[in-house]
Design an enzyme around this catalytic site. Structure first.
Site, short mmCIF file in Angstrom:
data_model
loop_
_atom_site.label_atom_id
_atom_site.label_comp_id
_atom_site.label_asym_id
_atom_site.label_seq_id
_atom_site.Cartn_x
_atom_site.Cartn_y
_atom_site.Cartn_z
N ARG A 60 3.55 -46.61 -19.41
CA ARG A 60 3.24 -48.02 -18.97
C ARG A 60 1.96 -48.61 -19.78
O ARG A 60 1.35 -47.78 -20.40
CB ARG A 60 2.88 -47.69 -17.39
CG ARG A 60 3.96 -47.46 -16.38
CD ARG A 60 3.48 -47.17 -14.96
NE ARG A 60 2.48 -46.26 -14.83
CZ ARG A 60 0.93 -46.72 -14.91
NH1 ARG A 60 0.59 -47.86 -15.07
NH2 ARG A 60 0.13 -45.64 -14.88
N LYS A 201 8.14 -48.56 -11.34
CA LYS A 201 6.76 -48.72 -10.84
C LYS A 201 6.54 -50.34 -10.34
O LYS A 201 5.67 -50.58 -9.80
CB LYS A 201 5.44 -48.44 -11.63
CG LYS A 201 5.68 -46.81 -12.04
CD LYS A 201 5.31 -46.27 -10.65
CE LYS A 201 5.13 -44.50 -10.80
NZ LYS A 201 4.85 -43.75 -9.69
N HIS A 221 1.85 -42.61 -3.25
CA HIS A 221 1.98 -41.98 -4.32
C HIS A 221 2.03 -40.59 -4.23
O HIS A 221 0.97 -39.82 -4.50
CB HIS A 221 1.22 -42.63 -5.58
CG HIS A 221 1.65 -42.33 -6.96
ND1 HIS A 221 0.67 -41.78 -7.75
CD2 HIS A 221 2.73 -41.95 -7.49
CE1 HIS A 221 1.60 -41.91 -8.82
NE2 HIS A 221 2.84 -41.67 -8.55
N SER A 239 -1.21 -36.87 -12.48
CA SER A 239 -0.46 -36.17 -13.40
C SER A 239 -1.22 -35.00 -13.89
O SER A 239 -2.21 -34.98 -14.30
CB SER A 239 -0.07 -37.04 -14.64
OG SER A 239 0.73 -36.49 -15.62
N LYS A 243 1.76 -31.47 -8.65
CA LYS A 243 2.51 -32.21 -7.48
C LYS A 243 4.00 -32.00 -7.44
O LYS A 243 4.58 -31.41 -6.20
CB LYS A 243 2.41 -33.66 -7.57
CG LYS A 243 2.99 -34.52 -6.56
CD LYS A 243 2.24 -36.06 -6.72
CE LYS A 243 2.42 -36.72 -7.91
NZ LYS A 243 3.61 -37.52 -7.88
N THR A 244 4.87 -31.93 -8.33
CA THR A 244 6.07 -31.91 -8.33
C THR A 244 6.57 -30.23 -8.44
O THR A 244 7.27 -29.92 -7.37
CB THR A 244 6.94 -32.39 -9.88
OG1 THR A 244 6.52 -33.74 -9.76
CG2 THR A 244 8.37 -32.12 -9.80
N ASP A 258 7.79 -38.42 -5.55
CA ASP A 258 6.71 -39.46 -6.10
C ASP A 258 6.21 -40.42 -5.06
O ASP A 258 5.02 -40.77 -5.43
CB ASP A 258 7.39 -40.06 -7.44
CG ASP A 258 6.41 -40.67 -8.20
OD1 ASP A 258 5.30 -40.16 -8.46
OD2 ASP A 258 6.65 -41.71 -8.86
N ARG A 323 9.62 -37.31 -20.71
CA ARG A 323 10.09 -37.35 -19.26
C ARG A 323 11.67 -37.30 -19.24
O ARG A 323 12.53 -37.40 -20.11
CB ARG A 323 9.70 -38.80 -18.66
CG ARG A 323 8.34 -38.76 -18.44
CD ARG A 323 7.92 -39.92 -17.45
NE ARG A 323 6.41 -40.05 -17.23
CZ ARG A 323 6.14 -39.59 -16.12
NH1 ARG A 323 6.86 -38.92 -15.11
NH2 ARG A 323 4.38 -39.64 -15.90
#
Length: 531
Positions: A60, A201, A221, A239, A243-244, A258, A323
């Site tokens: 981004r 996003k 988020h 990041s 989290k994942t 997410d 990704r």
């Protein structure tokens, strides 16, 4: 499972200003995969997955994200270097230019929606210049049935034209790429960048304004999962904090990885229909769910293939932000529909490279709001020559680039939900122990998992706690399957005085970062600050 078939319905895009275009509407992911290969815009890996290169932008571009300043947004948006204002008349002229650019072209349109809870559903029409961008929209948004498509009317329009470059002097942008939200016209306009994350996003940012302002829903988020007893857990983290990884628990069903909303009736629902995961250093052993989701229907971005067309997940020669996007049904253990209730535990994940914060600590409502607004993690050294100290990184609400309102608005909503629902909030350090990065070691994943399991099973409720002298955090003195000496970070350092100095230094980073929020924060939130 919803249909992935190519519908026979035809649509016109002339009402948006797109004329004489060849419109491919609602193609299946298989068709979009083949279109991408046919146009030479991607390659197929050995496993049959599509791999694309997003071009100039591999992430981004926060400085090129704008919100149109108008009657709806003027007094509500927290304007600044995150939410940058854009003039309404400049938007109209730029929109017309993009529509003219897309006219006479071969383009891809898709109807989809966000928000798994029907009460908050947001219908979205996505118009893409490239087939793989439209396939990304198929993966990441929720997929209507054939019947739902018959009388579909969009609430928001997303226009994505990577090949269109703005003229900054004429168009009011900073440079040739842009991502602009217009809340009055309900349009997300994206140009000059092929990075697909801007598409998802853009809608996430829109929901982060719409849901709290209009629906009293807290947007988050975060990832979320649900246990066999129907208890929902929420994982916030920037990041690299896990989290994942940590939300993918074989004993719990994944709600989403997410973006979620938390309703006044205490339901937690996924905004999305897919996952967008980092694949740097991915392995089947450490991340089996993500690894196994990389199959036909998924899209790999900016990865390097070897001569046998196998992915080299360690190769970051294009970007570290490699990704994969895939529909959520590529994961076996999922909650259907993607809605949970009875939220019981919230985990704030941080990778503290200073080695200061406890591996797990229980937060008061004030501390929870303070750490939520702070959104702390740390970037490790070694990425630049001569840099040997970790760098603190703060992102309000663990997602500042996507939050149009002031962070304290979201924090106050979170605090209220904690109190109303008796939710436990835990700060979990997945970073360093025994010293900072370069001296200490990364917290073992098996210990972090054991601590989270103990919290979920209520086993930390009966533990004795010690208060951290600087951060005021309540640290358990024992936890099943975790050595007790790991639980107090100071005890893992060989030099106690060095630990105290590092903890003092980190507390100053926290307090300096929080100065910009102090005038908006109530006494309870300020009481959550380090001493």
């Amino acid at each position: 499972m919803v249909s992935n078939n190519h519908t026979t319905k035809e649509i016109s895009l002339s009402k948006y200003g797109i004329e004489n275009a060849t419109i491919h509407y609602q193609l299946s992911s298989e068709e979009l995969h083949q279109e991408t290969l046919k146009k030479g815009m991607g390659v197929e890996t050995k496993s049959g997955t599509l791999a694309v290169n997003t071009g100039e932008f591999t992430g981004r571009s926060p400085q090129d994200r704008f919100i149109v300043k108008d009657a709806i947004t003027e007094d509500k948006v927290w304007w600044g270097n995150i939410n940058i204002p854009f003039e309404a008349d400049k938007f109209d002229k730029l929109y017309d230019k993009v529509m003219a650019y897309l006219s006479d072209k071969e383009i891809y349109a898709r109807d989809s929606y966000a928000c798994a809870d029907p009460e908050y559903r947001l219908n979205i029409r996505v118009i893409n210049e490239y087939p793989w961008s439209n396939m990304f929209a198929h993966n990441m948004f929720l997929r209507p049935t054939e019947k739902e498509l018959e009388n579909f009317e969009e609430d928001w329009l997303v226009v994505n034209a990577p090949g269109f470059e703005a003229n900054p002097e004429e168009d009011g942008t900073r440079q040739h790429n842009f991502a602009i939200l217009n809340f009055s016209k309900k349009i997300a306009l994206i140009g000059g960048t092929g990075y697909t994350g801007e598409i998802k996003k853009g809608i996430f940012s829109a929901l982060n304004f719409i849901l709290p302002v209009d629906k009293n829903v807290l947007p988050m988020h975060c990832s979320a999962n649900i246990g066999e007893e129907g208890d929902t857990s929420i994982f916030f983290g920037l990041s690299g904090t896990g989290k994942t990884t940590l939300s993918a628990d074989p004993s719990r069903k994944l709600i989403g990885d997410d973006e979620h909303g938390w309703t006044p009736s205490n339901k937690v629902f996924n905004f999305e229909g897919g996952c967008y995961a980092k694949v740097i250093n991915l392995s089947q052993e450490n991340e089996p769910d993500i690894f196994n989701a990389i199959k036909p229907g998924a899209i790999l971005e900016n990865v390097i293939l070897n001569k046998d067309k196998e992915v080299d997940f360690e190769d970051t020669s294009i970007t570290q932000n490699t990704r994969v996007s895939y529909p959520i049904y590529h994961i076996d253990n999922i909650q259907q529909p993607s809605i949970g209730s009875n939220a019981k535990n919230i985990f704030f994940l941080t990778a503290d490279a200073f080695g200061v914060l406890p591996p797990i600590s229980k937060l008061t409502p004030g501390q929870a709001a303070y750490h939520f607004i702070s959104g702390y993690t740390a970037k490790v050294a070694g990425t630049e020559a001569g840099v040997d100290e970790p760098v603190p990184s703060f992102s309000a609400c663990f997602g500042a680039p996507f939050m149009p309102l002031h962070p304290t608005k979201y924090a106050e909503m979170l605090s209220a939900k904690m109190k109303d629902n008796g939710v436990n909030v835990w700060l979990v350090n997945t970073g360093w122990t025994g010293g900072p990065y370069g001296t200490g070691s990364r917290m073992k994943l098996k210990y972090t998992r054991a601590m989270i399991t103990a919290a979920l099973e209520g086993k930390l409720e009966k533990a004795s706690y010690t208060k951290h002298p600087i951060f005021g955090l309540e640290m358990p003195e024992e936890c099943p399957n975790v050595p007790s000496e790991v639980l107090n970070p100071k005890e893992t350092w060989s030099d106690a005085e060095a630990y105290d100095k590092k903890a003092e230094a980190l507390s100053h980073f926290f307090k300096d970062n929080f100065k910009k929020f102090e005038e908006y924060a109530n006494d309870e939130i300020m009481d959550g600050s380090p001493v």
